[in-house]
Design a protein around this motif. Structure first.
Motif, PDB file in Angstrom:
ATOM      1  N   LYS A  52      19.105 124.476  63.579  1.00  0.00           N
ATOM      2  CA  LYS A  52      19.563 124.506  62.184  1.00  0.00           C
ATOM      3  C   LYS A  52      18.570 125.255  61.293  1.00  0.00           C
ATOM      4  CE  LYS A  52      22.175 121.408  60.393  1.00  0.00           C
ATOM      5  NZ  LYS A  52      23.455 122.085  60.374  1.00  0.00           N
ATOM      6  N   LYS A  53      17.269 125.047  61.519  1.00  0.00           N
ATOM      7  CA  LYS A  53      16.255 125.760  60.738  1.00  0.00           C
ATOM      8  C   LYS A  53      16.347 127.267  60.936  1.00  0.00           C
ATOM      9  CE  LYS A  53      12.846 122.062  60.709  1.00  0.00           C
ATOM     10  NZ  LYS A  53      11.579 121.591  61.286  1.00  0.00           N
ATOM     11  N   MET A  54      16.789 127.684  62.129  1.00  0.00           N
ATOM     12  CA  MET A  54      16.904 129.113  62.434  1.00  0.00           C
ATOM     13  C   MET A  54      18.212 129.711  61.942  1.00  0.00           C
ATOM     14  SD  MET A  54      15.240 129.458  66.165  1.00  0.00           S
ATOM     15  CE  MET A  54      13.609 128.830  66.514  1.00  0.00           C
ATOM     16  N   GLY A  55      19.027 128.887  61.286  1.00  0.00           N
ATOM     17  CA  GLY A  55      20.246 129.395  60.674  1.00  0.00           C
ATOM     18  C   GLY A  55      21.529 129.140  61.427  1.00  0.00           C
ATOM     19  N   PHE A  56      21.465 128.437  62.547  1.00  0.00           N
ATOM     20  CA  PHE A  56      22.703 128.090  63.247  1.00  0.00           C
ATOM     21  C   PHE A  56      23.371 126.952  62.475  1.00  0.00           C
ATOM     22  CE2 PHE A  56      20.233 130.023  66.650  1.00  0.00           C
ATOM     23  CZ  PHE A  56      21.181 130.840  67.260  1.00  0.00           C
ATOM     24  N   ASP A  57      24.641 127.150  62.129  1.00  0.00           N
ATOM     25  CA  ASP A  57      25.334 126.093  61.401  1.00  0.00           C
ATOM     26  C   ASP A  57      26.628 125.645  62.083  1.00  0.00           C
ATOM     27  OD1 ASP A  57      26.900 128.288  60.881  1.00  0.00           O
ATOM     28  OD2 ASP A  57      26.637 128.243  58.718  1.00  0.00           O
ATOM     29  N   ASN A  58      26.856 126.146  63.273  1.00  0.00           N
ATOM     30  CA  ASN A  58      28.011 125.724  64.065  1.00  0.00           C
ATOM     31  C   ASN A  58      27.465 125.200  65.390  1.00  0.00           C
ATOM     32  OD1 ASN A  58      30.466 125.352  65.275  1.00  0.00           O
ATOM     33  ND2 ASN A  58      31.170 127.452  65.025  1.00  0.00           N
ATOM     34  N   ILE A  59      27.138 123.909  65.395  1.00  0.00           N
ATOM     35  CA  ILE A  59      26.476 123.296  66.552  1.00  0.00           C
ATOM     36  C   ILE A  59      27.323 122.137  67.059  1.00  0.00           C
ATOM     37  CG2 ILE A  59      24.412 122.117  67.384  1.00  0.00           C
ATOM     38  CD1 ILE A  59      22.875 123.476  65.065  1.00  0.00           C
ATOM     39  N   ASN A  60      27.634 122.186  68.330  1.00  0.00           N
ATOM     40  CA  ASN A  60      28.313 121.076  68.992  1.00  0.00           C
ATOM     41  C   ASN A  60      27.301 120.367  69.875  1.00  0.00           C
ATOM     42  OD1 ASN A  60      30.819 122.036  68.006  1.00  0.00           O
ATOM     43  ND2 ASN A  60      30.959 123.407  69.748  1.00  0.00           N
ATOM     44  N   VAL A  61      27.445 119.064  69.978  1.00  0.00           N
ATOM     45  CA  VAL A  61      26.598 118.316  70.900  1.00  0.00           C
ATOM     46  C   VAL A  61      27.496 117.607  71.905  1.00  0.00           C
ATOM     47  CG1 VAL A  61      24.659 118.055  69.331  1.00  0.00           C
ATOM     48  CG2 VAL A  61      26.438 116.332  69.328  1.00  0.00           C
ATOM     49  N   ASP A  62      27.096 117.663  73.165  1.00  0.00           N
ATOM     50  CA  ASP A  62      27.892 117.079  74.244  1.00  0.00           C
ATOM     51  C   ASP A  62      27.265 115.772  74.718  1.00  0.00           C
ATOM     52  OD1 ASP A  62      29.531 119.354  74.242  1.00  0.00           O
ATOM     53  OD2 ASP A  62      28.184 120.389  75.607  1.00  0.00           O
ATOM     54  N   PHE A  63      28.120 114.789  74.920  1.00  0.00           N
ATOM     55  CA  PHE A  63      27.707 113.494  75.446  1.00  0.00           C
ATOM     56  C   PHE A  63      28.544 113.162  76.665  1.00  0.00           C
ATOM     57  CE2 PHE A  63      24.797 111.413  72.506  1.00  0.00           C
ATOM     58  CZ  PHE A  63      24.780 112.345  71.501  1.00  0.00           C
ATOM     59  N   ILE A  64      28.001 112.379  77.555  1.00  0.00           N
ATOM     60  CA  ILE A  64      28.712 111.927  78.744  1.00  0.00           C
ATOM     61  C   ILE A  64      28.822 110.399  78.681  1.00  0.00           C
ATOM     62  CG2 ILE A  64      28.687 111.768  81.259  1.00  0.00           C
ATOM     63  CD1 ILE A  64      27.001 114.319  81.311  1.00  0.00           C
ATOM     64  N   TYR A  65      30.033 109.902  78.935  1.00  0.00           N
ATOM     65  CA  TYR A  65      30.263 108.455  78.984  1.00  0.00           C
ATOM     66  C   TYR A  65      31.012 108.096  80.245  1.00  0.00           C
ATOM     67  CZ  TYR A  65      28.689 108.374  74.278  1.00  0.00           C
ATOM     68  OH  TYR A  65      27.898 108.519  73.182  1.00  0.00           O
ATOM     69  N   GLY A  66      30.890 106.865  80.641  1.00  0.00           N
ATOM     70  CA  GLY A  66      31.647 106.353  81.766  1.00  0.00           C
ATOM     71  C   GLY A  66      30.819 106.119  83.009  1.00  0.00           C
ATOM     72  N   PHE A  67      29.515 106.128  82.868  1.00  0.00           N
ATOM     73  CA  PHE A  67      28.679 105.810  84.020  1.00  0.00           C
ATOM     74  C   PHE A  67      28.828 104.339  84.363  1.00  0.00           C
ATOM     75  CE2 PHE A  67      26.513 109.518  82.238  1.00  0.00           C
ATOM     76  CZ  PHE A  67      26.443 110.307  83.368  1.00  0.00           C
ATOM     77  N   GLU A  68      28.645 104.038  85.617  1.00  0.00           N
ATOM     78  CA  GLU A  68      28.740 102.653  86.060  1.00  0.00           C
ATOM     79  C   GLU A  68      27.807 101.780  85.232  1.00  0.00           C
ATOM     80  OE1 GLU A  68      27.980 100.096  90.104  1.00  0.00           O
ATOM     81  OE2 GLU A  68      28.586 102.192  90.279  1.00  0.00           O
ATOM     82  N   GLY A  69      28.344 100.679  84.754  1.00  0.00           N
ATOM     83  CA  GLY A  69      27.551  99.739  83.976  1.00  0.00           C
ATOM     84  C   GLY A  69      27.553  99.997  82.477  1.00  0.00           C
ATOM     85  N   GLU A  70      28.087 101.136  82.034  1.00  0.00           N
ATOM     86  CA  GLU A  70      28.127 101.391  80.590  1.00  0.00           C
ATOM     87  C   GLU A  70      29.164 100.501  79.933  1.00  0.00           C
ATOM     88  OE1 GLU A  70      26.697 105.541  78.953  1.00  0.00           O
ATOM     89  OE2 GLU A  70      28.400 105.766  80.299  1.00  0.00           O
ATOM     90  N   THR A  71      28.869 100.113  78.720  1.00  0.00           N
ATOM     91  CA  THR A  71      29.756  99.233  77.970  1.00  0.00           C
ATOM     92  C   THR A  71      30.172  99.909  76.669  1.00  0.00           C
ATOM     93  OG1 THR A  71      27.968  98.206  76.709  1.00  0.00           O
ATOM     94  CG2 THR A  71      28.516  97.217  78.865  1.00  0.00           C
ATOM     95  N   LEU A  72      31.115  99.289  76.003  1.00  0.00           N
ATOM     96  CA  LEU A  72      31.535  99.782  74.698  1.00  0.00           C
ATOM     97  C   LEU A  72      30.358  99.757  73.724  1.00  0.00           C
ATOM     98  CD1 LEU A  72      33.830 100.857  72.968  1.00  0.00           C
ATOM     99  CD2 LEU A  72      34.449  98.498  72.447  1.00  0.00           C
ATOM    100  N   LYS A  73      29.485  98.785  73.865  1.00  0.00           N
ATOM    101  CA  LYS A  73      28.294  98.702  73.013  1.00  0.00           C
ATOM    102  C   LYS A  73      27.397  99.925  73.208  1.00  0.00           C
ATOM    103  CE  LYS A  73      25.703  96.641  70.025  1.00  0.00           C
ATOM    104  NZ  LYS A  73      26.067  96.789  68.627  1.00  0.00           N
ATOM    105  N   ASP A  74      27.271 100.402  74.451  1.00  0.00           N
ATOM    106  CA  ASP A  74      26.500 101.621  74.706  1.00  0.00           C
ATOM    107  C   ASP A  74      27.102 102.802  73.951  1.00  0.00           C
ATOM    108  OD1 ASP A  74      24.688 100.356  76.503  1.00  0.00           O
ATOM    109  OD2 ASP A  74      26.144 100.612  78.134  1.00  0.00           O
ATOM    110  N   LEU A  75      28.426 102.907  73.985  1.00  0.00           N
ATOM    111  CA  LEU A  75      29.110 103.976  73.261  1.00  0.00           C
ATOM    112  C   LEU A  75      28.867 103.848  71.762  1.00  0.00           C
ATOM    113  CD1 LEU A  75      31.122 106.341  73.119  1.00  0.00           C
ATOM    114  CD2 LEU A  75      32.972 104.654  73.180  1.00  0.00           C
TER     115      LEU A  75
END
Length: 107
Positions: A52-75
Motif C-alpha cells: 500500500k505504501k508503494m501505491g498498490f490500491d487493489n490488493i486481494n488477500v487469500d485465506f484457506i479454511y477447512g483444515f481438519e480440526g478448524e471450527t467456526l470460531k477459527d473462521l
C-alpha cells in the motif's frame, strides 16, 4: 508472502502491475506453521502495508479454511483479525470443508 519482497514490489509497480493477490492463508501463526508456510501473520500484514505504501490500491488477500480440526470460531477469529484494512478484498479458498459448513449451517 515469503516471496514478495520490497524489491519485487518495486519492479511490479514500475512494470504496470496494478493488482496484487497475497496469500496470507491464516491469521494463526500455529496454523501457518502446520501448513508449511514460512511467514507469520505479522509478516503478511507488513507485506500488505508495504504494498500500500508503494501505491498498490487493489490488493486481494487469500485465506484457506477447512483444515481438519478448524471450527467456526477459527473462521471468526481470522475474519476479526482481517479487518486491519477495510478496503481489502478477501477470497475464501474452501478446502476439504463440506462437512465443516454443513454442520455449522444447521446450527
Amino acid at each position: 508472502v515469503e516471496n514478495l519482497s520490497d524489491s519485487k514490489l518495486v519492479i511490479m509497480k514500475k512494470n504496470g502491475i496494478t493488482r496484487l493477490s497475497i496469500g496470507i492463508q491464516s491469521t494463526s501463526n500455529k496454523r501457518l506453521k502446520e501448513i508449511g508456510r514460512n511467514h507469520s501473520y505479522e509478516d503478511a500484514v507488513k507485506c500488505v502495508e508495504n504494498a500500500k505504501k508503494m501505491g498498490f490500491d487493489n490488493i486481494n488477500v487469500d485465506f484457506i479454511y477447512g483444515f481438519e480440526g478448524e471450527t467456526l470460531k477459527d473462521l471468526e477469529n481470522d475474519l476479526d483479525e482481517l479487518l486491519f484494512e477495510e478496503d481489502l478484498l478477501v477470497y475464501l479458498n474452501i478446502i476439504r470443508c463440506v462437512h465443516f459448513f454443513q454442520y455449522y449451517l444447521h446450527y
